[in-house]
Design a protein around this motif. Structure first.
Motif, PDB file in Angstrom:
ATOM      1  N   ASP A  25     -26.127  -7.703  -4.199  1.00 26.84           N
ATOM      2  CA  ASP A  25     -25.731  -8.801  -3.316  1.00 26.84           C
ATOM      3  C   ASP A  25     -25.235  -8.234  -1.987  1.00 26.84           C
ATOM      4  OD1 ASP A  25     -26.209 -10.580  -5.401  1.00 26.84           O
ATOM      5  OD2 ASP A  25     -24.120 -10.562  -6.076  1.00 26.84           O
ATOM      6  N   PRO A  26     -25.570  -8.868  -0.865  1.00 29.11           N
ATOM      7  CA  PRO A  26     -25.124  -8.363   0.436  1.00 29.11           C
ATOM      8  C   PRO A  26     -23.615  -8.235   0.569  1.00 29.11           C
ATOM      9  CG  PRO A  26     -26.862  -9.975   0.726  1.00 29.11           C
ATOM     10  CD  PRO A  26     -26.491 -10.007  -0.733  1.00 29.11           C
ATOM     11  N   GLY A  27     -22.852  -9.087  -0.140  1.00 27.32           N
ATOM     12  CA  GLY A  27     -21.402  -9.053  -0.001  1.00 27.32           C
ATOM     13  C   GLY A  27     -20.675  -8.125  -0.959  1.00 27.32           C
ATOM     14  N   PHE A  28     -21.424  -7.336  -1.730  1.00 28.78           N
ATOM     15  CA  PHE A  28     -20.792  -6.440  -2.705  1.00 28.78           C
ATOM     16  C   PHE A  28     -19.795  -5.507  -2.008  1.00 28.78           C
ATOM     17  CE2 PHE A  28     -21.274  -2.351  -5.238  1.00 28.78           C
ATOM     18  CZ  PHE A  28     -20.373  -2.726  -6.226  1.00 28.78           C
ATOM     19  N   CYS A  29     -18.598  -5.386  -2.595  1.00 30.38           N
ATOM     20  CA  CYS A  29     -17.525  -4.597  -1.980  1.00 30.38           C
ATOM     21  C   CYS A  29     -17.733  -3.094  -2.125  1.00 30.38           C
ATOM     22  CB  CYS A  29     -16.171  -4.998  -2.565  1.00 30.38           C
ATOM     23  SG  CYS A  29     -15.930  -4.494  -4.296  1.00 30.38           S
ATOM     24  N   GLY A  30     -18.645  -2.696  -2.983  1.00 31.93           N
ATOM     25  CA  GLY A  30     -18.922  -1.273  -3.171  1.00 31.93           C
ATOM     26  C   GLY A  30     -18.278  -0.674  -4.400  1.00 31.93           C
ATOM     27  N   SER A  31     -17.445  -1.466  -5.103  1.00 33.86           N
ATOM     28  CA  SER A  31     -16.756  -0.959  -6.283  1.00 33.86           C
ATOM     29  C   SER A  31     -16.866  -1.958  -7.424  1.00 33.86           C
ATOM     30  CB  SER A  31     -15.275  -0.695  -5.979  1.00 33.86           C
ATOM     31  OG  SER A  31     -14.554  -0.428  -7.173  1.00 33.86           O
ATOM     32  N   LEU A  32     -17.611  -1.594  -8.468  1.00 33.45           N
ATOM     33  CA  LEU A  32     -17.715  -2.471  -9.631  1.00 33.45           C
ATOM     34  C   LEU A  32     -16.379  -2.550 -10.360  1.00 33.45           C
ATOM     35  CD1 LEU A  32     -19.827  -4.240 -10.990  1.00 33.45           C
ATOM     36  CD2 LEU A  32     -20.391  -2.336 -12.501  1.00 33.45           C
ATOM     37  N   ASP A  33     -15.577  -1.505 -10.273  1.00 33.07           N
ATOM     38  CA  ASP A  33     -14.248  -1.528 -10.885  1.00 33.07           C
ATOM     39  C   ASP A  33     -13.398  -2.641 -10.279  1.00 33.07           C
ATOM     40  OD1 ASP A  33     -14.789   0.581 -12.578  1.00 33.07           O
ATOM     41  OD2 ASP A  33     -13.902   2.101 -11.276  1.00 33.07           O
ATOM     42  N   THR A  34     -13.526  -2.849  -8.970  1.00 30.52           N
ATOM     43  CA  THR A  34     -12.777  -3.923  -8.308  1.00 30.52           C
ATOM     44  C   THR A  34     -13.250  -5.286  -8.791  1.00 30.52           C
ATOM     45  OG1 THR A  34     -12.408  -2.587  -6.325  1.00 30.52           O
ATOM     46  CG2 THR A  34     -12.217  -4.971  -6.083  1.00 30.52           C
ATOM     47  N   VAL A  35     -14.556  -5.452  -8.936  1.00 25.49           N
ATOM     48  CA  VAL A  35     -15.111  -6.704  -9.444  1.00 25.49           C
ATOM     49  C   VAL A  35     -14.579  -6.983 -10.847  1.00 25.49           C
ATOM     50  CG1 VAL A  35     -17.226  -7.948 -10.056  1.00 25.49           C
ATOM     51  CG2 VAL A  35     -17.198  -6.447  -8.048  1.00 25.49           C
ATOM     52  N   ILE A  36     -14.562  -5.971 -11.683  1.00 28.13           N
ATOM     53  CA  ILE A  36     -14.063  -6.117 -13.059  1.00 28.13           C
ATOM     54  C   ILE A  36     -12.578  -6.470 -13.066  1.00 28.13           C
ATOM     55  CG2 ILE A  36     -13.595  -4.866 -15.201  1.00 28.13           C
ATOM     56  CD1 ILE A  36     -16.190  -3.271 -14.667  1.00 28.13           C
ATOM     57  N   GLY A  53     -12.328 -23.488 -22.361  1.00 24.90           N
ATOM     58  CA  GLY A  53     -13.475 -22.596 -22.376  1.00 24.90           C
ATOM     59  C   GLY A  53     -13.653 -21.982 -21.002  1.00 24.90           C
ATOM     60  N   VAL A  54     -14.510 -20.972 -20.925  1.00 24.48           N
ATOM     61  CA  VAL A  54     -14.752 -20.273 -19.659  1.00 24.48           C
ATOM     62  C   VAL A  54     -16.253 -20.102 -19.466  1.00 24.48           C
ATOM     63  CG1 VAL A  54     -14.483 -18.088 -18.422  1.00 24.48           C
ATOM     64  CG2 VAL A  54     -12.545 -19.042 -19.669  1.00 24.48           C
ATOM     65  N   LEU A  55     -16.723 -20.388 -18.272  1.00 21.81           N
ATOM     66  CA  LEU A  55     -18.122 -20.174 -17.909  1.00 21.81           C
ATOM     67  C   LEU A  55     -18.170 -19.085 -16.842  1.00 21.81           C
ATOM     68  CD1 LEU A  55     -21.121 -21.109 -18.094  1.00 21.81           C
ATOM     69  CD2 LEU A  55     -20.611 -22.641 -16.187  1.00 21.81           C
ATOM     70  N   ILE A  56     -18.825 -17.982 -17.155  1.00 24.03           N
ATOM     71  CA  ILE A  56     -18.878 -16.834 -16.248  1.00 24.03           C
ATOM     72  C   ILE A  56     -20.149 -16.925 -15.415  1.00 24.03           C
ATOM     73  CG2 ILE A  56     -18.853 -14.324 -16.091  1.00 24.03           C
ATOM     74  CD1 ILE A  56     -17.577 -14.317 -18.920  1.00 24.03           C
ATOM     75  N   ALA A  57     -19.988 -16.959 -14.086  1.00 17.71           N
ATOM     76  CA  ALA A  57     -21.118 -17.178 -13.191  1.00 17.71           C
ATOM     77  C   ALA A  57     -21.065 -16.234 -11.993  1.00 17.71           C
ATOM     78  CB  ALA A  57     -21.123 -18.625 -12.691  1.00 17.71           C
ATOM     79  N   ASN A  58     -22.247 -15.839 -11.533  1.00 17.46           N
ATOM     80  CA  ASN A  58     -22.332 -15.027 -10.307  1.00 17.46           C
ATOM     81  C   ASN A  58     -22.369 -15.955  -9.094  1.00 17.46           C
ATOM     82  OD1 ASN A  58     -24.967 -15.884 -11.108  1.00 17.46           O
ATOM     83  ND2 ASN A  58     -25.899 -14.326  -9.783  1.00 17.46           N
ATOM     84  N   GLU A  59     -21.319 -16.719  -8.953  1.00 17.37           N
ATOM     85  CA  GLU A  59     -21.238 -17.784  -7.957  1.00 17.37           C
ATOM     86  C   GLU A  59     -21.278 -17.273  -6.518  1.00 17.37           C
ATOM     87  OE1 GLU A  59     -20.928 -21.987  -7.236  1.00 17.37           O
ATOM     88  OE2 GLU A  59     -21.185 -20.871  -9.096  1.00 17.37           O
ATOM     89  N   PHE A  60     -20.898 -16.007  -6.337  1.00 14.86           N
ATOM     90  CA  PHE A  60     -20.841 -15.475  -4.971  1.00 14.86           C
ATOM     91  C   PHE A  60     -21.975 -14.497  -4.679  1.00 14.86           C
ATOM     92  CE2 PHE A  60     -16.422 -16.854  -5.730  1.00 14.86           C
ATOM     93  CZ  PHE A  60     -16.354 -17.796  -4.714  1.00 14.86           C
ATOM     94  N   SER A  61     -23.088 -14.660  -5.375  1.00 14.67           N
ATOM     95  CA  SER A  61     -24.283 -13.870  -5.071  1.00 14.67           C
ATOM     96  C   SER A  61     -25.034 -14.508  -3.900  1.00 14.67           C
ATOM     97  CB  SER A  61     -25.194 -13.778  -6.300  1.00 14.67           C
ATOM     98  OG  SER A  61     -24.649 -12.943  -7.287  1.00 14.67           O
ATOM     99  N   PHE A  62     -24.334 -14.600  -2.774  1.00 12.39           N
ATOM    100  CA  PHE A  62     -24.921 -15.225  -1.585  1.00 12.39           C
ATOM    101  C   PHE A  62     -25.764 -14.216  -0.805  1.00 12.39           C
ATOM    102  CE2 PHE A  62     -20.859 -17.805  -1.838  1.00 12.39           C
ATOM    103  CZ  PHE A  62     -21.475 -18.917  -2.363  1.00 12.39           C
ATOM    104  N   PRO A  63     -26.850 -14.680  -0.127  1.00 10.23           N
ATOM    105  CA  PRO A  63     -27.472 -15.996  -0.306  1.00 10.23           C
ATOM    106  C   PRO A  63     -28.168 -16.085  -1.653  1.00 10.23           C
ATOM    107  CG  PRO A  63     -28.794 -14.658   1.160  1.00 10.23           C
ATOM    108  CD  PRO A  63     -27.552 -13.858   0.867  1.00 10.23           C
TER     109      PRO A  63
END
Length: 266
Positions: A25-36, A53-63
């Motif tokens: 994704d263009p907006g990736f911060c560069g650290s998967l550890d931070t995402v986790i 319940g929880v729904l896990i979504a890649n909502e910020f995979s813009f565009p």
């Protein structure tokens, strides 16, 4: 309904766990550890706040794109795997604009449900999207997950249905055979209210088929009690966010207090 068996309550609230931009994704911060770390923090706030319940979504995979690249899918699976041991409520997956990958992601991670526009042809900002309902149902069987509940968006946010079909025909067609888990009714965009009249119409059409209906967007603390008078549950994301974009546990608790009072929870 299956919702009572899965979530342990009538009219469950499914919270959206929006992942940060992922690799690819263009907006990736560069650290998967931070995402986790962000996902783990939001998960704890949602669960400690009392969601069902929880729904896990890649909502910020813009565009957004209906072509979800391998690196993004692998990263999403990695994040879910990293927080999986801490999930205490039923959870689902949503690979945005990609119903088939939503099912595969759910099967791979042990999710109980998936949410997407699993049926129909739509167009909007991100182009034309076609979902083959028959193939998507067969996919969950092929993956050994006939139990996977499919929460089907009847009107995805920001998209319009290409075929000018009456909503009764849509509901009847998807319901045929008993493979749909629930219908989700959306507003025009994330966090925007669904049409009350349309939500009511879908609820009335789905009720004889014993298919639950979720209000998919725009559920707020000041509207959720009214929504639950007709809907069988709600999907909530924006209303739980603080000014920093992360889940605010106090907002979750306040919201769920209204819900629990409305449901008559003890």
């Amino acid at each position: 309904m299956w919702t009572k068996e899965m979530f342990g309550t009538e009219k469950p609230i499914i919270a959206l766990l929006h992942l940060d931009p992922l690799p690819g994704d263009p907006g990736f911060c560069g650290s998967l550890d931070t995402v986790i770390a962000h996902a783990a923090s939001d998960l704890n706030a949602l669960q400690d706040g009392g969601v069902d319940g929880v729904l896990i979504a890649n909502e910020f995979s813009f565009p957004m794109s209906d072509v979800t690249r391998t690196e993004t899918l692998m990263a999403m699976t990695c994040v879910i795997g990293a927080i999986r041991k801490d999930i205490r409520v039923p959870f689902g997956t949503n690979v945005v604009l990609n119903p088939a990958e939503t099912i595969r992601m759910a099967a791979a991670t042990g999710a109980s449900f998936g949410r997407s526009a699993f049926s129909g042809a739509f167009t909007g900002t991100y182009g034309v999207h076609v979902a083959d309902w028959g193939e998507n149902v067969r996919l969950k069987y092929a993956l050994g997950r006939p139990d996977l509940q499919l929460l089907c968006k009847v009107n995805p946010e920001g998209d319009v249905r290409l075929a000018d079909m009456p909503i009764k025909a849509v509901i009847d067609g998807i319901s045929l055979g008993g493979h749909v888990g629930a219908f989700c009714v959306s507003g025009p965009g994330a966090g925007q209210e669904a049409s009350w009249d349309f939500l009511k119409q879908v609820c009335e059409l789905a009720a004889p088929k014993h298919v639950p209906v979720f209000c998919n967007t725009g559920c707020r603390q000041d509207t959720i009690e009214r929504i639950l008078t007709i809907a069988d549950g709600g999907c909530v994301g924006t209303a739980f966010k603080g000014a920093d974009g992360r889940v605010d546990i106090n907002k979750v608790k306040s919201f769920m207090e209204v819900v629990k009072k409305s449901r008559g929870d003890r």
